[in-house]
Design an enzyme around this catalytic site. Structure first.
Site, PDB file in Angstrom:
ATOM      1  N   LYS A  53       0.891  -1.285  -0.025  1.00 33.47           N
ATOM      2  CA  LYS A  53       0.010   0.184   0.062  1.00 33.47           C
ATOM      3  C   LYS A  53       0.826   1.301  -0.129  1.00 33.47           C
ATOM      4  O   LYS A  53       0.583   2.126  -0.807  1.00 33.47           O
ATOM      5  CB  LYS A  53      -0.925  -0.031   1.228  1.00 33.47           C
ATOM      6  CG  LYS A  53      -2.060  -1.148   1.171  1.00 33.47           C
ATOM      7  CD  LYS A  53      -2.912  -1.305   2.464  1.00 33.47           C
ATOM      8  CE  LYS A  53      -3.552  -2.477   2.155  1.00 33.47           C
ATOM      9  NZ  LYS A  53      -4.362  -2.873   3.539  1.00 33.47           N
ATOM     10  N   GLN A  97      -4.010  -1.744   9.910  1.00 34.40           N
ATOM     11  CA  GLN A  97      -3.976  -3.283   9.135  1.00 34.40           C
ATOM     12  C   GLN A  97      -4.590  -4.001  10.140  1.00 34.40           C
ATOM     13  O   GLN A  97      -4.244  -4.279  11.286  1.00 34.40           O
ATOM     14  CB  GLN A  97      -2.855  -3.519   8.888  1.00 34.40           C
ATOM     15  CG  GLN A  97      -2.527  -4.677   7.998  1.00 34.40           C
ATOM     16  CD  GLN A  97      -3.058  -4.468   6.713  1.00 34.40           C
ATOM     17  OE1 GLN A  97      -3.073  -3.690   5.941  1.00 34.40           O
ATOM     18  NE2 GLN A  97      -3.738  -5.822   6.382  1.00 34.40           N
ATOM     19  N   ASP A 120     -11.057   2.654   4.200  1.00 39.86           N
ATOM     20  CA  ASP A 120     -11.042   1.219   4.190  1.00 39.86           C
ATOM     21  C   ASP A 120     -12.703   0.982   4.190  1.00 39.86           C
ATOM     22  O   ASP A 120     -13.043  -0.206   3.989  1.00 39.86           O
ATOM     23  CB  ASP A 120     -10.599   0.310   5.294  1.00 39.86           C
ATOM     24  CG  ASP A 120      -9.294  -0.523   5.012  1.00 39.86           C
ATOM     25  OD1 ASP A 120      -8.890  -0.567   3.773  1.00 39.86           O
ATOM     26  OD2 ASP A 120      -8.363  -0.688   5.805  1.00 39.86           O
TER      27      ASP A 120
END
Ligand code: NAP
Length: 292
Positions: A53, A97, A120
């Protein structure tokens, strides 16, 4: 003849589009969009995902920062970092994460992320907005699936779409999005308690597989001419490879592909689109912040 939904090529194209927009912005004297990531602990796969990412962010010209915290981080310490990220005006969006270490409650952490920076799309506010069809950040993997179907011009209206798996990050949002106006599929969701899973799969015009079981979907449960989207990612040992492993999906491609109309490969299908969707969400967050 089967055709490939080439996520790798499409991701490159979309990254180019994003990079061009960022270049125009910075050339006009604006700051670049800023995506941050928080990683807690030493999970190998998580480190790889965050590194990818970060690399993609930089490739399109974003500012990228990573907050690496030790496994021993307490929930309170992580909440403090999140409060900082929520309040930093230079950060447009960030991800935490997953998975987090067991002693940290994931939902508590997700609930504390500002919905405006939740690129997200995991917070209850964004999920609620998505279900209502309101403007929101859509979770990256289902967004990637939608992008592939849309940009390849796959006909979806009235098609029977069977989604294997009902996780909060893939199966459930994918099923929701594909049933909505614009895609207009008739959607069936299957999970571990589904009794006639094979029959369901055989009826699918579009089969989205996010079950987390290597090569679970075999040719006998795929309707000839179906569109098959394989979300699964698994590393299996392979002595013939330099790095000692290869990546396979939830679909047994050597026997399934020949009978599909369209199929996503693994690797190079949904995976690259997932990262690109995160970048698209970050650009969207940036535009919202700048327009205030
Ligand atoms: P997950 O949270 O483990 O969910 C798996 C789902 O499959 C659950 O809903 C489960 O049902 C269902 N399931 C498991 N075994 C089943 C069976 N035998 N029959 C029917 N249903 C079954 O997985 P996930 O996070 O959605 O991820 C799925 C796969 O996608 C994994 O391989 C993951 O690595 C991969 N993934 C890829 C990307 C990408 O960017 N390409 C992103 C995220 C995930 P229950 O709900 O009943 O337990």
């Amino acid at each position: 003849m089967v055709q490939i939904l080439d996520g790798k090529a499409m991701a490159l194209q979309i990254k180019d589009e994003i990079a061009n927009e960022v270049r125009s912005l910075t050339q006009a004297g604006h700051r670049a969009p800023h995506l941050a990531a928080v990683i807690v602990g030493e999970d190998g796969a998580s480190k790889t995902y965050v590194a990818n990412k970060e690399k993609s962010s930089r490739e399109v010209g974003f500012t990228s920062s990573v907050y690496r915290m030790p496994e021993s981080t307490t929930e309170a310490q992580l909440l403090e970092t999140i409060a900082f990220l929520n309040n930093d005006p230079d950060i447009d969006g960030y991800i935490v994460q997953l998975p987090l270490p067991k002693h940290i409650n994931e939902q508590t952490i997700i609930n504390s992320i500002s919905p405006d920076k939740d690129v997200d799309g995991f917070t209850p506010i964004n999920i609620g907005r998505m279900v209502l069809g309101e403007d929101c950040f859509v979770p990256a993997t289902p967004m990637g699936i939608c992008t592939l179907l849309k940009r390849y011009g796959i006909e979806t209206a009235g098609k029977h779409c069977v989604v294997l798996g009902r996780s909060n990050i893939v199966g459930t949002p994918a099923a929701n999005l594909l049933s909505r106006k614009g895609f207009d599929c008739t959607v069936t969701i299957c999970h571990s308690k589904t009794q006639n899973l094979k029959e369901m799969c055989r009826q699918a015009d579009i089969l989205v597989v996010a079950i987390g079981k290597p090569e679970f979907v075999t040719a006998d449960i795929v309707k000839p001419g179906a569109v098959v989207i394989d979300v699964g990612i698994h590393r299996v040992e392979d002595a013939s490879k330099k790095n000692g492993y290869r990546v396979i999906g939830d679909v047994k491609h050597d026997e399934v592909d020949a009978q599909c109309s369209w199929v996503t490969p693994v690797p190079g299908g949904v995976g690259p689109l997932t990262i690109v969707s995160l970048l698209e969400n970050t650009l969207k967050a940036y535009r919202k912040h700048e327009s205030r």
